[in-house]
Design a protein around this motif. Sequence first.
Motif, PDB file in Angstrom:
ATOM      1  N   GLY A 152       5.170   2.583  -0.423  1.00 45.02           N
ATOM      2  CA  GLY A 152       5.890   1.391  -0.873  1.00 45.02           C
ATOM      3  C   GLY A 152       5.350   0.876  -2.200  1.00 45.02           C
ATOM      4  O   GLY A 152       6.123   0.456  -3.079  1.00 45.02           O
ATOM      5  N   SER A 210       0.205  -8.128   6.052  1.00 46.96           N
ATOM      6  CA  SER A 210      -1.053  -8.888   6.055  1.00 46.96           C
ATOM      7  C   SER A 210      -1.928  -8.672   4.824  1.00 46.96           C
ATOM      8  O   SER A 210      -2.838  -9.463   4.579  1.00 46.96           O
ATOM      9  CB  SER A 210      -1.855  -8.545   7.318  1.00 46.96           C
ATOM     10  OG  SER A 210      -2.019  -7.154   7.398  1.00 46.96           O
ATOM     11  N   SER A 211      -1.679  -7.632   4.026  1.00 50.94           N
ATOM     12  CA  SER A 211      -2.560  -7.334   2.879  1.00 50.94           C
ATOM     13  C   SER A 211      -2.187  -8.186   1.663  1.00 50.94           C
ATOM     14  O   SER A 211      -1.677  -7.669   0.661  1.00 50.94           O
ATOM     15  CB  SER A 211      -2.448  -5.857   2.498  1.00 50.94           C
ATOM     16  OG  SER A 211      -2.745  -5.035   3.563  1.00 50.94           O
ATOM     17  N   ALA A 228      12.669   7.704   5.996  1.00 51.26           N
ATOM     18  CA  ALA A 228      12.628   8.329   7.329  1.00 51.26           C
ATOM     19  C   ALA A 228      11.369   9.180   7.410  1.00 51.26           C
ATOM     20  O   ALA A 228      10.304   8.766   6.931  1.00 51.26           O
ATOM     21  CB  ALA A 228      13.903   9.139   7.540  1.00 51.26           C
ATOM     22  N   LYS A 244      12.446   7.396  13.679  1.00 51.90           N
ATOM     23  CA  LYS A 244      12.874   7.993  12.401  1.00 51.90           C
ATOM     24  C   LYS A 244      14.186   8.749  12.557  1.00 51.90           C
ATOM     25  O   LYS A 244      15.019   8.756  11.639  1.00 51.90           O
ATOM     26  CB  LYS A 244      11.769   8.893  11.845  1.00 51.90           C
ATOM     27  CG  LYS A 244      10.490   8.142  11.445  1.00 51.90           C
ATOM     28  CD  LYS A 244      10.735   7.130  10.340  1.00 51.90           C
ATOM     29  CE  LYS A 244       9.440   6.518   9.797  1.00 51.90           C
ATOM     30  NZ  LYS A 244       9.693   5.539   8.734  1.00 51.90           N
ATOM     31  N   GLY A 289       7.393  14.499   3.969  1.00 51.69           N
ATOM     32  CA  GLY A 289       6.517  15.271   4.849  1.00 51.69           C
ATOM     33  C   GLY A 289       5.187  14.543   4.938  1.00 51.69           C
ATOM     34  O   GLY A 289       5.152  13.330   5.116  1.00 51.69           O
ATOM     35  N   LEU A 326       9.367  -2.067  14.484  1.00 53.80           N
ATOM     36  CA  LEU A 326       9.242  -2.085  13.025  1.00 53.80           C
ATOM     37  C   LEU A 326      10.055  -0.962  12.383  1.00 53.80           C
ATOM     38  O   LEU A 326      10.877  -1.207  11.488  1.00 53.80           O
ATOM     39  CB  LEU A 326       7.767  -1.969  12.607  1.00 53.80           C
ATOM     40  CG  LEU A 326       7.576  -1.935  11.074  1.00 53.80           C
ATOM     41  CD1 LEU A 326       8.093  -3.204  10.411  1.00 53.80           C
ATOM     42  CD2 LEU A 326       6.116  -1.703  10.720  1.00 53.80           C
ATOM     43  N   ARG A 354       0.848  -1.201   0.000  1.00 48.78           N
ATOM     44  CA  ARG A 354       0.000   0.000   0.000  1.00 48.78           C
ATOM     45  C   ARG A 354       0.885   1.252   0.000  1.00 48.78           C
ATOM     46  O   ARG A 354       2.086   1.172   0.266  1.00 48.78           O
ATOM     47  CB  ARG A 354      -0.875   0.037   1.263  1.00 48.78           C
ATOM     48  CG  ARG A 354      -1.883  -1.077   1.329  1.00 48.78           C
ATOM     49  CD  ARG A 354      -2.772  -0.970   2.559  1.00 48.78           C
ATOM     50  NE  ARG A 354      -2.118  -1.431   3.773  1.00 48.78           N
ATOM     51  CZ  ARG A 354      -1.933  -0.671   4.855  1.00 48.78           C
ATOM     52  NH1 ARG A 354      -2.348   0.579   4.872  1.00 48.78           N
ATOM     53  NH2 ARG A 354      -1.342  -1.171   5.919  1.00 48.78           N
ATOM     54  N   GLY A 355       0.256   2.394  -0.232  1.00 48.07           N
ATOM     55  CA  GLY A 355       0.870   3.694   0.015  1.00 48.07           C
ATOM     56  C   GLY A 355       2.174   3.951  -0.726  1.00 48.07           C
ATOM     57  O   GLY A 355       2.316   3.679  -1.925  1.00 48.07           O
ATOM     58  N   THR A 358      -1.716   8.888   2.127  1.00 45.63           N
ATOM     59  CA  THR A 358      -1.781   7.419   2.176  1.00 45.63           C
ATOM     60  C   THR A 358      -2.738   7.054   3.317  1.00 45.63           C
ATOM     61  O   THR A 358      -3.223   7.929   4.036  1.00 45.63           O
ATOM     62  CB  THR A 358      -0.405   6.783   2.495  1.00 45.63           C
ATOM     63  OG1 THR A 358      -0.055   7.111   3.845  1.00 45.63           O
ATOM     64  CG2 THR A 358       0.691   7.245   1.554  1.00 45.63           C
ATOM     65  N   ASN A 406       7.155  -6.879  -0.491  1.00 44.57           N
ATOM     66  CA  ASN A 406       6.953  -7.409   0.869  1.00 44.57           C
ATOM     67  C   ASN A 406       5.702  -6.765   1.488  1.00 44.57           C
ATOM     68  O   ASN A 406       5.383  -5.604   1.219  1.00 44.57           O
ATOM     69  CB  ASN A 406       8.197  -7.107   1.729  1.00 44.57           C
ATOM     70  CG  ASN A 406       7.883  -7.175   3.214  1.00 44.57           C
ATOM     71  OD1 ASN A 406       7.822  -6.152   3.885  1.00 44.57           O
ATOM     72  ND2 ASN A 406       7.642  -8.368   3.735  1.00 44.57           N
TER      73      ASN A 406
HETATM   74  P1  NAP Z   1       0.804   2.831   4.855  1.00 40.92           P
HETATM   75  O1  NAP Z   1       0.003   3.362   3.709  1.00 40.92           O
HETATM   76  O2  NAP Z   1       0.185   2.674   6.185  1.00 40.92           O
HETATM   77  O3  NAP Z   1       1.474   1.442   4.387  1.00 40.92           O
HETATM   78  C1  NAP Z   1       2.296   0.774   5.274  1.00 40.92           C
HETATM   79  C2  NAP Z   1       2.915  -0.420   4.591  1.00 40.92           C
HETATM   80  O4  NAP Z   1       3.789  -1.070   5.549  1.00 40.92           O
HETATM   81  C3  NAP Z   1       1.907  -1.459   4.156  1.00 40.92           C
HETATM   82  O5  NAP Z   1       2.313  -2.018   2.934  1.00 40.92           O
HETATM   83  C4  NAP Z   1       1.979  -2.493   5.273  1.00 40.92           C
HETATM   84  O6  NAP Z   1       1.646  -3.816   4.873  1.00 40.92           O
HETATM   85  C5  NAP Z   1       3.435  -2.441   5.617  1.00 40.92           C
HETATM   86  N1  NAP Z   1       3.709  -2.995   6.947  1.00 40.92           N
HETATM   87  C6  NAP Z   1       3.124  -2.679   8.127  1.00 40.92           C
HETATM   88  N2  NAP Z   1       3.632  -3.418   9.121  1.00 40.92           N
HETATM   89  C7  NAP Z   1       4.563  -4.225   8.551  1.00 40.92           C
HETATM   90  C8  NAP Z   1       5.435  -5.227   9.050  1.00 40.92           C
HETATM   91  N3  NAP Z   1       5.463  -5.541  10.358  1.00 40.92           N
HETATM   92  N4  NAP Z   1       6.241  -5.875   8.171  1.00 40.92           N
HETATM   93  C9  NAP Z   1       6.220  -5.575   6.841  1.00 40.92           C
HETATM   94  N5  NAP Z   1       5.431  -4.627   6.326  1.00 40.92           N
HETATM   95  C10 NAP Z   1       4.606  -3.965   7.164  1.00 40.92           C
HETATM   96  O7  NAP Z   1       2.096   3.762   5.103  1.00 40.92           O
HETATM   97  P2  NAP Z   1       2.790   4.863   4.160  1.00 40.92           P
HETATM   98  O8  NAP Z   1       2.181   6.177   4.442  1.00 40.92           O
HETATM   99  O9  NAP Z   1       2.868   4.352   2.774  1.00 40.92           O
HETATM  100  O10 NAP Z   1       4.251   4.886   4.824  1.00 40.92           O
HETATM  101  C11 NAP Z   1       5.368   4.231   4.239  1.00 40.92           C
HETATM  102  C12 NAP Z   1       6.626   4.719   4.940  1.00 40.92           C
HETATM  103  O11 NAP Z   1       6.733   6.131   4.777  1.00 40.92           O
HETATM  104  C13 NAP Z   1       6.650   4.464   6.434  1.00 40.92           C
HETATM  105  O12 NAP Z   1       7.960   4.154   6.855  1.00 40.92           O
HETATM  106  C14 NAP Z   1       6.238   5.793   7.009  1.00 40.92           C
HETATM  107  O13 NAP Z   1       6.699   5.970   8.327  1.00 40.92           O
HETATM  108  C15 NAP Z   1       6.902   6.735   6.036  1.00 40.92           C
HETATM  109  N6  NAP Z   1       6.337   8.077   6.013  1.00 40.92           N
HETATM  110  C16 NAP Z   1       5.050   8.280   5.657  1.00 40.92           C
HETATM  111  C17 NAP Z   1       4.530   9.569   5.650  1.00 40.92           C
HETATM  112  C18 NAP Z   1       3.125   9.872   5.241  1.00 40.92           C
HETATM  113  O14 NAP Z   1       2.727  11.051   5.376  1.00 40.92           O
HETATM  114  N7  NAP Z   1       2.350   8.933   4.750  1.00 40.92           N
HETATM  115  C19 NAP Z   1       5.351  10.641   6.047  1.00 40.92           C
HETATM  116  C20 NAP Z   1       6.665  10.384   6.408  1.00 40.92           C
HETATM  117  C21 NAP Z   1       7.156   9.095   6.391  1.00 40.92           C
HETATM  118  P3  NAP Z   1       0.116  -4.377   5.028  1.00 40.92           P
HETATM  119  O15 NAP Z   1      -0.654  -3.734   3.916  1.00 40.92           O
HETATM  120  O16 NAP Z   1       0.254  -5.826   4.873  1.00 40.92           O
HETATM  121  O17 NAP Z   1      -0.353  -3.920   6.379  1.00 40.92           O
END
Ligand code: NAP
Length: 255
Positions: free
Chosen positions: A26, A46-47, A149, A167, A194, A121, A23-24, A198, A43
């Motif tokens: 990744g 659970s999804s 980060a 982070k 920032g 994690l 998702r998101g 997602t 990778n």
């Molecule tokens: P997200 O939409 O919540 O997606 C999270 C992803 O991580 C999902 O694919 C999820 O898999 C996977 N995941 C969760 N727990 C896991 C585990 N134990 N082992 C392996 N995979 C796992 O998050 P996102 O917004 O895309 O964030 C991605 C990265 O960017 C993160 O490191 C986040 O901290 C960073 N980030 C995000 C933002 C933002 O604004 N969104 C800002 C700064 C940094 P499942 O689908 O299987 O649960």
Amino acid sequence: MELLPENLQKLRGQVAIITGASRGIGRAIALELASYGANVVVNYASSSGAADSLVAEITAAGGEALALQADVSKLDQVEALFNTVIDKFKRIDILVNNAGITRDTLLLRMKPEDWQAVIDLNLTGVFLCTRAASKVMLKQRSGRIINIASVAGQMGNPGQANYSAAKAGVIGFTKTVAKELASRGITVNAVAPGFISTDMTSNLSNTEEILKFIPLGRYGQPEEIAGMVRFLAADTAAAYITGQVFNVDGGMVMA
Ligand code: NAP
């Protein structure tokens, strides 16, 4: 998704592991690297449905992808993940440590389990996957590691003591590992997003307040993070960049 024309597929024959790619951010990174010809390992925790449909989208476009379930905060599951990848592809060229969670609450309300889950994690997972990938990259004498980060690790954010500590840890880890691996042709960099649209940010209630702190006045899109990751992973010019943190944050952090 569309594969780029063959002469522009700079990652053809290369193997990229993206943690948390179902998702998101990744997912966008997996699509971007696949469009440049990489074999991508999707990778997820659970999804499985989302991971399978991403793999189907990439293979339908002529790319190669493999979905692998593993909780990357757990040593045994990380070892199994990397063993499977090596058995199938024989090499690892790119690791994107992207999997992450939030357990937001103010410090006095934060339970030790909220603290631990995020550290396990968002920080330990990065250590476990980087260590596993670097064993392979050291033998190859090449590799690119990109850690996702956050601006929270640079400027702090109320309600995110656990997340910002993890982070900030990722940023320090990136710099140390960059120095350790540089002599073997492996670069290690971090991208600090920032606010990106997602699932992680979809239930934030104070959006108007947040937008005041973003000079460009909007949330970013996952593809905008993926573009920076692709530059660090694929561009020949990025071979001379290591130990750096790149902000993709609409101007939130200006060092
Ligand atoms: P997200 O939409 O919540 O997606 C999270 C992803 O991580 C999902 O694919 C999820 O898999 C996977 N995941 C969760 N727990 C896991 C585990 N134990 N082992 C392996 N995979 C796992 O998050 P996102 O917004 O895309 O964030 C991605 C990265 O960017 C993160 O490191 C986040 O901290 C960073 N980030 C995000 C933002 C933002 O604004 N969104 C800002 C700064 C940094 P499942 O689908 O299987 O649960």
